[in-house]
Motif scaffolding. Structure first.
Motif, short mmCIF file in Angstrom:
data_model
loop_
_atom_site.label_atom_id
_atom_site.label_comp_id
_atom_site.label_asym_id
_atom_site.label_seq_id
_atom_site.Cartn_x
_atom_site.Cartn_y
_atom_site.Cartn_z
N SER A 57 -0.99 -28.61 11.44
CA SER A 57 -2.21 -28.89 12.16
C SER A 57 -3.27 -27.94 11.49
N ARG A 58 -4.55 -28.14 12.26
CA ARG A 58 -5.72 -27.35 11.55
C ARG A 58 -6.37 -26.26 12.66
N PRO A 59 -6.67 -25.23 12.42
CA PRO A 59 -6.73 -24.11 13.26
C PRO A 59 -8.32 -24.36 13.90
N LEU A 60 -8.53 -23.86 15.00
CA LEU A 60 -9.81 -23.97 15.51
C LEU A 60 -10.59 -22.67 15.51
N ALA A 61 -9.56 -21.55 14.79
CA ALA A 61 -10.20 -20.29 14.94
C ALA A 61 -10.08 -19.53 13.57
N PRO A 62 -10.78 -18.44 13.29
CA PRO A 62 -10.56 -17.91 11.87
C PRO A 62 -9.24 -17.37 11.90
N ALA A 63 -8.43 -17.33 10.80
CA ALA A 63 -7.13 -16.89 10.79
C ALA A 63 -6.85 -15.70 9.61
N HIS A 64 -5.86 -14.97 9.82
CA HIS A 64 -5.42 -14.25 8.79
C HIS A 64 -3.87 -13.84 8.81
N VAL A 65 -3.05 -14.32 7.99
CA VAL A 65 -1.52 -14.23 8.07
C VAL A 65 -1.05 -12.94 7.59
N TRP A 66 -0.35 -12.50 8.23
CA TRP A 66 0.16 -10.99 7.70
C TRP A 66 1.82 -11.05 7.70
N VAL A 67 2.39 -10.42 6.63
CA VAL A 67 3.69 -10.42 6.43
C VAL A 67 4.02 -9.39 5.75
N GLY A 68 5.51 -8.58 5.85
CA GLY A 68 5.78 -7.52 5.08
C GLY A 68 6.24 -7.98 3.75
N ALA A 69 5.92 -7.31 2.82
CA ALA A 69 6.34 -7.53 1.31
C ALA A 69 7.73 -7.47 1.18
N GLN A 70 8.33 -6.67 1.85
CA GLN A 70 9.95 -6.62 1.64
C GLN A 70 10.76 -7.38 2.66
N GLU A 71 10.17 -8.43 3.37
CA GLU A 71 10.99 -9.58 4.14
C GLU A 71 11.56 -10.25 3.16
N ARG A 72 12.38 -11.36 4.12
CA ARG A 72 13.14 -12.10 3.31
C ARG A 72 12.50 -13.34 2.74
N PRO A 73 12.66 -13.79 1.50
CA PRO A 73 11.97 -14.71 0.92
C PRO A 73 11.56 -15.82 1.83
N ALA A 74 12.26 -16.39 2.64
CA ALA A 74 11.99 -17.70 3.33
C ALA A 74 10.71 -17.05 4.31
N PHE A 75 10.76 -16.07 4.87
CA PHE A 75 9.56 -15.53 5.58
C PHE A 75 8.31 -15.33 4.71
N LEU A 76 8.50 -14.84 3.36
CA LEU A 76 7.17 -14.81 2.54
C LEU A 76 6.65 -16.29 2.29
N TRP A 77 7.64 -17.28 2.07
CA TRP A 77 7.31 -18.55 1.90
C TRP A 77 6.75 -18.94 3.04
N GLN A 78 7.13 -18.78 4.27
CA GLN A 78 6.68 -19.59 5.58
C GLN A 78 4.98 -18.91 5.66
N ALA A 79 4.86 -17.56 5.23
CA ALA A 79 3.48 -17.02 5.51
C ALA A 79 2.72 -17.49 4.62
N ARG A 80 3.18 -17.63 3.26
CA ARG A 80 2.24 -18.13 2.12
C ARG A 80 1.81 -19.58 2.21
N LEU A 81 2.74 -20.54 3.12
CA LEU A 81 2.53 -21.82 3.38
C LEU A 81 1.41 -21.71 4.58
N LEU A 82 1.58 -21.05 5.41
CA LEU A 82 0.73 -21.14 6.37
C LEU A 82 -0.82 -20.63 5.64
N SER A 83 -1.10 -19.75 4.97
CA SER A 83 -2.02 -19.36 4.39
C SER A 83 -2.68 -20.47 3.56
N GLU A 84 -1.90 -21.17 2.81
CA GLU A 84 -2.35 -22.23 1.84
C GLU A 84 -2.93 -23.44 2.73
N ALA A 85 -1.91 -23.93 3.84
CA ALA A 85 -2.19 -24.98 4.62
C ALA A 85 -3.53 -24.83 5.39
N TRP A 86 -4.08 -23.66 5.62
CA TRP A 86 -5.17 -23.32 6.50
C TRP A 86 -6.24 -22.64 5.70
#
Length: 255
Positions: free
Chosen positions: A192-221
């Motif tokens: 989907s597309r956001p209707l508001a400014p966004a900034h995705v935050w994630v821990g650098a030491q998180e599981r690779p799956a969560f880093l991927w999910q965060a990066r995916l959202l930042s790229e999609a948006w």
């Protein structure tokens, strides 16, 4: 190892964080201590269903605006009561913070949770004038991102969000979530597309799956993302307690 076992491992957090099992008791203690002294309005109903209530924490002066924090727990467990202390940073900066609970699986599908949180945001913003900023952690990060797709907000900062529900449908959690193709398509924020400014935050030491999910959202948006150094999935939210933290400065930039 089966595909389901591999995905279960990819999205498991506690087993991969030192002392991970001790965090819930710690959150409960810190939340109780904060509630004991905070200026608050607790248990405000936003619907008639069980769990459809929010807690509102207020600064001493008229609030500059409203922050909404949505808790995680893979849409299956948890509640607002564990996270009261996360309002400390916003309150110290003169903002109110609302923390809603919502109906969990298997009593509700994720689409229903999205609708409930939208109602909670509407209820809270009717009580607190000014700009509205939404954040949330993990499954709450997913729901925060969904809020940005539904209505105009000042800003949304999903923390360790689950942006693509497709992999979650392949885990054992789906025995309770009952995700299907239609709901994955409708409820995955990365589609989907956001209707508001966004900034995705994630821990650098998180599981690779969560880093991927965060990066995916930042790229999609096409929005910024910050992997905070040294932080894992359980302590990444601690920046919300500190009004001067990088996370709080992103959530509520200085005027």
């Amino acid at each position: 190892m089966s595909d389901r076992d591999s995905l279960d491992r990819a999205y498991a957090n506690s087993a991969h964080i030192p002392g991970g099992a001790d965090y819930p008791a710690r959150w409960d203690r810190e939340a109780r201590a904060f509630r004991a002294t905070a200026r608050s309005e607790l248990g405000l109903a936003y619907g008639s269903g069980e769990g459809q209530a929010l807690d509102l924490f207020l600064p001493a002066q008229a609030p500059r605006g409203l922050v909404v924090f949505i808790h995680g727990g893979y849409w299956i467990e948890g509640g607002r009561e564990y996270w009261s202390h996360l309002a400390a940073g916003a309150v110290a900066r003169g903002w109110a913070m609302a923390l809603p609970s919502y109906t969990l699986a298997p009593k509700a599908r994720i689409a229903q949770m999205t609708a409930e949180v939208a109602q909670a945001v509407a209820t809270a913003r009717a009580r607190v004038p000014g700009p509205v900023v939404v954040t949330g952690h993990s499954a709450g990060g997913h729901l925060a991102a969904r809020m940005a797709c539904l209505s105009a907000l000042e800003r949304v900062v999903p923390i360790s969000p689950l942006a693509d529900l497709g992999p979650i449908a392949g885990t054992s959690m789906n025995d309770l979530l009952h995700l299907d193709a239609a709901e994955i398509a409708a409820e995955s924020p990365c589609l989907s597309r956001p209707l508001a400014p966004a900034h995705v935050w994630v821990g650098a030491q998180e599981r690779p799956a969560f880093l991927w999910q965060a990066r995916l959202l930042s790229e999609a948006w096409a929005c910024p993302w910050t992997p905070e150094p040294g932080r894992h999935h359980f302590d990444i939210v601690e920046g919300l307690c500190d009004p001067a933290s990088p996370l709080m400065q992103t959530l509520i930039p200085a005027a």
